[in-house]
Scaffold this motif. Structure first.
Motif, short mmCIF file in Angstrom:
data_model
loop_
_atom_site.label_atom_id
_atom_site.label_comp_id
_atom_site.label_asym_id
_atom_site.label_seq_id
_atom_site.Cartn_x
_atom_site.Cartn_y
_atom_site.Cartn_z
N ASP A 128 -38.74 10.60 26.30
CA ASP A 128 -38.71 9.39 27.11
C ASP A 128 -37.55 9.43 28.10
N GLU A 129 -37.59 8.51 29.08
CA GLU A 129 -36.61 8.48 30.16
C GLU A 129 -35.70 7.27 30.09
N ARG A 130 -35.57 6.67 28.90
CA ARG A 130 -34.72 5.50 28.75
C ARG A 130 -33.26 5.90 28.90
N PRO A 131 -32.47 5.14 29.64
CA PRO A 131 -31.06 5.48 29.77
C PRO A 131 -30.35 5.38 28.43
N MET A 132 -29.39 6.28 28.21
CA MET A 132 -28.66 6.35 26.93
C MET A 132 -27.17 6.23 27.21
N LEU A 133 -26.52 5.33 26.48
CA LEU A 133 -25.10 5.07 26.66
C LEU A 133 -24.31 5.69 25.51
N VAL A 134 -23.29 6.46 25.87
CA VAL A 134 -22.39 7.07 24.89
C VAL A 134 -21.07 6.30 24.93
N ILE A 135 -20.66 5.73 23.79
CA ILE A 135 -19.53 4.81 23.75
C ILE A 135 -18.40 5.39 22.90
N LEU A 136 -17.17 5.21 23.36
CA LEU A 136 -15.98 5.58 22.60
C LEU A 136 -15.16 4.31 22.35
N HIS A 137 -14.84 4.05 21.10
CA HIS A 137 -14.12 2.84 20.71
C HIS A 137 -12.61 3.03 20.83
N GLY A 138 -11.86 1.96 20.55
CA GLY A 138 -10.41 2.00 20.64
C GLY A 138 -9.74 2.56 19.40
N LEU A 139 -8.42 2.52 19.39
CA LEU A 139 -7.60 3.07 18.32
C LEU A 139 -8.02 2.54 16.96
N SER A 140 -8.34 3.42 16.04
CA SER A 140 -8.70 3.13 14.64
C SER A 140 -9.90 2.20 14.51
N GLY A 141 -10.72 2.08 15.56
CA GLY A 141 -11.85 1.15 15.54
C GLY A 141 -13.15 1.79 15.11
N GLY A 142 -14.25 1.32 15.72
CA GLY A 142 -15.57 1.83 15.38
C GLY A 142 -16.65 1.04 16.09
N SER A 143 -17.90 1.31 15.73
CA SER A 143 -19.03 0.64 16.38
C SER A 143 -19.11 -0.83 16.02
N HIS A 144 -18.39 -1.24 14.96
CA HIS A 144 -18.43 -2.63 14.51
C HIS A 144 -17.50 -3.54 15.31
N GLU A 145 -16.65 -2.99 16.16
CA GLU A 145 -15.65 -3.79 16.86
C GLU A 145 -16.32 -4.87 17.73
N ILE A 146 -15.73 -6.07 17.72
CA ILE A 146 -16.33 -7.21 18.43
C ILE A 146 -16.38 -6.98 19.93
N TYR A 147 -15.27 -6.44 20.51
CA TYR A 147 -15.24 -6.21 21.96
C TYR A 147 -16.35 -5.25 22.37
N LEU A 148 -16.65 -4.28 21.51
CA LEU A 148 -17.69 -3.30 21.82
C LEU A 148 -19.06 -3.94 21.74
N ARG A 149 -19.30 -4.75 20.72
CA ARG A 149 -20.61 -5.37 20.55
C ARG A 149 -20.92 -6.38 21.66
N TYR A 150 -19.90 -7.08 22.14
CA TYR A 150 -20.13 -8.00 23.26
C TYR A 150 -20.58 -7.25 24.51
N ALA A 151 -20.10 -6.05 24.69
CA ALA A 151 -20.50 -5.26 25.86
C ALA A 151 -21.86 -4.60 25.67
N LEU A 152 -22.13 -4.16 24.45
CA LEU A 152 -23.36 -3.41 24.19
C LEU A 152 -24.57 -4.31 23.99
N ALA A 153 -24.37 -5.48 23.40
CA ALA A 153 -25.50 -6.34 23.03
C ALA A 153 -26.44 -6.65 24.19
N PRO A 154 -25.94 -7.03 25.38
CA PRO A 154 -26.89 -7.34 26.47
C PRO A 154 -27.79 -6.15 26.84
N LEU A 155 -27.26 -4.96 26.74
CA LEU A 155 -28.04 -3.77 27.08
C LEU A 155 -29.11 -3.50 26.03
N ILE A 156 -28.73 -3.58 24.75
CA ILE A 156 -29.68 -3.33 23.68
C ILE A 156 -30.74 -4.43 23.62
#
Length: 434
Positions: A128-156
Motif C-alpha cells: 500500500d501507499e499509505r504514508p508512514m511516520l517514524v517517531i523518536l521520543h524524548g529522554l527516557s520516554g516512549g510511545s506512551h508519552e502524552i506530548y507524543l500522543r497529542y501529536a500522533l492522534a490526529p494522524l491516526i
C-alpha cells in the motif's frame, strides 16, 4: 524574520530560513517554497494564559495525566550493527479492536501496548501507499508519552496514516541485551528501522518526527544520511540543539539545577536501575555509585563517558549536538521550539544554520515551555502544526519532484586555500555501516 504580536496567551511566532527557501512542486502543478508551506500550515498559537511562562507550561505536563488513548503493538529487533549490537524495540500504532480495552494489553508494557503475535509478525508488510511516520521520543520516554500522543492522534484517527515509535534502548519497559542504553548520537537503531520499513513497505512514503532528545537524534541521523535518507520530510519539536549550551543554562539557575536536572537525572537513574543486572554484566560501571548520583550531568559523566569513551560530559554534549547536523539536512525539515523553554534553551537555537540551509525552516513561539503548548481548552498546540505540515507534505506535494540535494555539496570552506568544513565530522568516530 516575521513576528506576530503577543497578548494574554497568544504567542508570537517567528520563522527563520534562507531568503531562497527550497522550491517545492505541488500536485496541482503550482510551486511554493518550503517557507511558504510552513507558514501556511503553522496556525496561530493561543495558549492557556494561566500557564503564563515556560516553567508553568513545562511543569503542567506532570499534572495533566490524560491524553488520546492510542494503542500499540511491539516488535523486537536485533541490531544489525557489528559494534552496537543487541536488541531494541519499535511500537507500531494500531487500531486493532483487540487492544481497545485496557485489560487486554500486556501488563509488563506501557498502557495500551502488547506484543505482536508470531502470526502477525510473519504477515507484516504490504504494497500500500499509505504514508508512514517514524517517531523518536524524548529522554527516557516512549510511545506512551502524552506530548507524543497529542501529536500522533490526529494522524491516526484520520485513517490515512501509519506510524511507529522507535524506542530508545532500555526505555518504555524494553529490555537490553548488552550494556548499551542510548545517547544523543545513537542513530543506528532509527537507521535500521527506516531501512526495514522501506524494504517491508516499499511503496509507503516515510516521514520523521522527533521530540526533545529524539529530535536531536533524528536531526543527527538526517545529517549523517544527507540526500540518501528514504525519509521524505521531517519535523523536530523541542530539540535542545547545542547540548552543552542547554546544559550550562540549566546549571546557572536554581530551578534548572535543582529541579529540572534532578528530575532528568532521576529518570535516567530509574532507567539504569531497571537494567542494573545487564550493566553489571556487560560494563565496568560502578552501578551502586551510578544509582546514588543526583543530577543528569552526573549520570552522563558516570555512564555516557564510561560507555562511549568521552573524557568529560561536556565533550559528549559538544560532540552529540545537532546544530551542525542541521547544515547537512537534505529533506524538507520543520523545527519548532518555544523561546521560553527552560530545558531546550533558546540560547542554543541554531539560528544562523537555519538561515543557511534552504531545506530548513526554524519556527519559534514566544510561549510554550518544553513540549508544553497547553491551550485554554486543555489541548496541545504543537499537534496542529505537526499534523498540518505532514498532511500537506504527504498529500499535497509531488514528493518525487523534490530536489534532495544529490548534486549539492554539504561542505563549505575556501577551496583555493585548501580549507574545508564538514558539518558531520565528529570527534568520536562511529562507523555507521559496520
Amino acid at each position: 524574520m516575521e513576528w506576530v504580536g503577543e497578548w494574554f496567551g497568544r504567542a508570537r511566532i517567528n520563522y527563520l530560513h534562507p531568503q531562497k527557501s527550497l522550491n517545492i512542486k505541488e500536485k496541482d502543478g503550482k510551486s511554493r517554497t518550503l517557507a511558504e508551506i510552513c507558514k501556511s500550515t503553522v496556525p496561530p498559537c493561543y495558549l492557556n494564559p494561566l500557564l503564563f511562562n515556560g516553567h508553568a507550561q513545562t511543569m503542567w505536563t506532570a499534572a495533566k495525566a490524560h491524553g488520546p488513548p492510542l494503542h500499540y503493538k511491539r516488535r523486537i529487533f536485533e541490531a544489525d550493527h557489528e559494534e552496537f549490537n543487541g536488541s531494541y524495540v519499535v511500537d507500531f500504532a494500531v487500531t486493532d479492536p483487540v487492544l481497545i480495552k485496557e485489560h487486554e494489553a500486556d501488563e509488563t508494557l506501557p498502557p495500551r501496548t502488547a506484543y505482536f503475535s508470531e502470526k502477525e509478525l510473519d504477515n507484516m508488510g504490504s504494497d500500500d501507499e499509505r504514508p508512514m511516520l517514524v517517531i523518536l521520543h524524548g529522554l527516557s520516554g516512549g510511545s506512551h508519552e502524552i506530548y507524543l500522543r497529542y501529536a500522533l492522534a490526529p494522524l491516526i484517527e484520520s485513517g490515512k496514516w501509519e506510524a511507529c515509535v522507535v524506542i530508545s534502548r532500555g526505555c518504555a519497559n524494553s529490555k537490553i541485551t548488552t550494556g548499551l542504553l542510548y545517547n544523543a548520537r545513537a542513530t543506528w537503531d532509527v537507521r535500521q528501522t527506516v531501512k526495514w520499513l522501506k524494504k517491508t513497505y516499499p511503496n509507503r512514503p516515510l516521514f520523521g518526527l522527533g521530540f526533545s532528545l529524539g529530535g536531536c537524534i533524528l536531526t543527527n541521523y538526517l545529517g549523517e544520511e544527507g540526500s540518501a535518507t528514504p525519509l521524505k520530510a521531517a519535523v523536530v519539536v523541542g530539540n535542545p540543539w547545542a547540548l552543552n549550551i542547554s546544559a550550562k543554562m540549566l546549571q546557572k539557575t536554581f530551578i534548572g539545577h535543582h529541579i529540572y536536572l534532578k528530575v532528568l537525572g532521576d529518570a535516567m537513574k530509574a532507567l539504569a536501575s531497571r537494567h542494573k543486572d545487564e550493566l553489571d554484566k556487560y560494563t565496568n560501571i560502578d552501578t551502586d555509585n551510578l544509582l546514588n548520583l543526583k543530577y543528569l550531568y552526573e549520570f552522563d559523566r558516570a555512564y555516557q563517558c564510561a560507555t562511549w569513551g568521552y573524557p568529560t560530559e561536556e565533550a559528549y554534549y559538544r560532540d552529540a549536538s545537532s546544530s551542525d547536523s542541521l547544515l547537512a539536512v537534505r529533506i524538507p525539515f520543520l523545527a519548532i521550539n518555544a523561546l521560553d523553554d527552560p530545558i531546550a534553551s533558546s540560547m542554543a537555537l541554531p539560528e544562523a544554520e537555519a538561515r543557511h540551509n534552504p531545506w530548513v525552516v526554524l519556527c519559534t513561539t514566544s510561549l510554550g515551555g518544553h513540549l508544553g503548548w497547553f491551550e485554554p481548552n486543555g489541548g496541545r498546540w504543537h499537534g496542529k502544526p505537526i499534523s498540518n505540515f505532514l498532511n500537506h507534505m504527504a498529500f499535497e506535494v509531488d514528493l518525487d519532484s523534490i530536489d534532495n540535494g544529490v548534486n549539492v555539496k554539504r561542505t563549505s570552506g575556501v577551496p583555493e586555500s585548501g580549507t574545508n568544513f564538514d558539518p558531520m565530522r565528529r570527534k568520536m568516530h562511529v562507523n555507521l555501516n559496520k
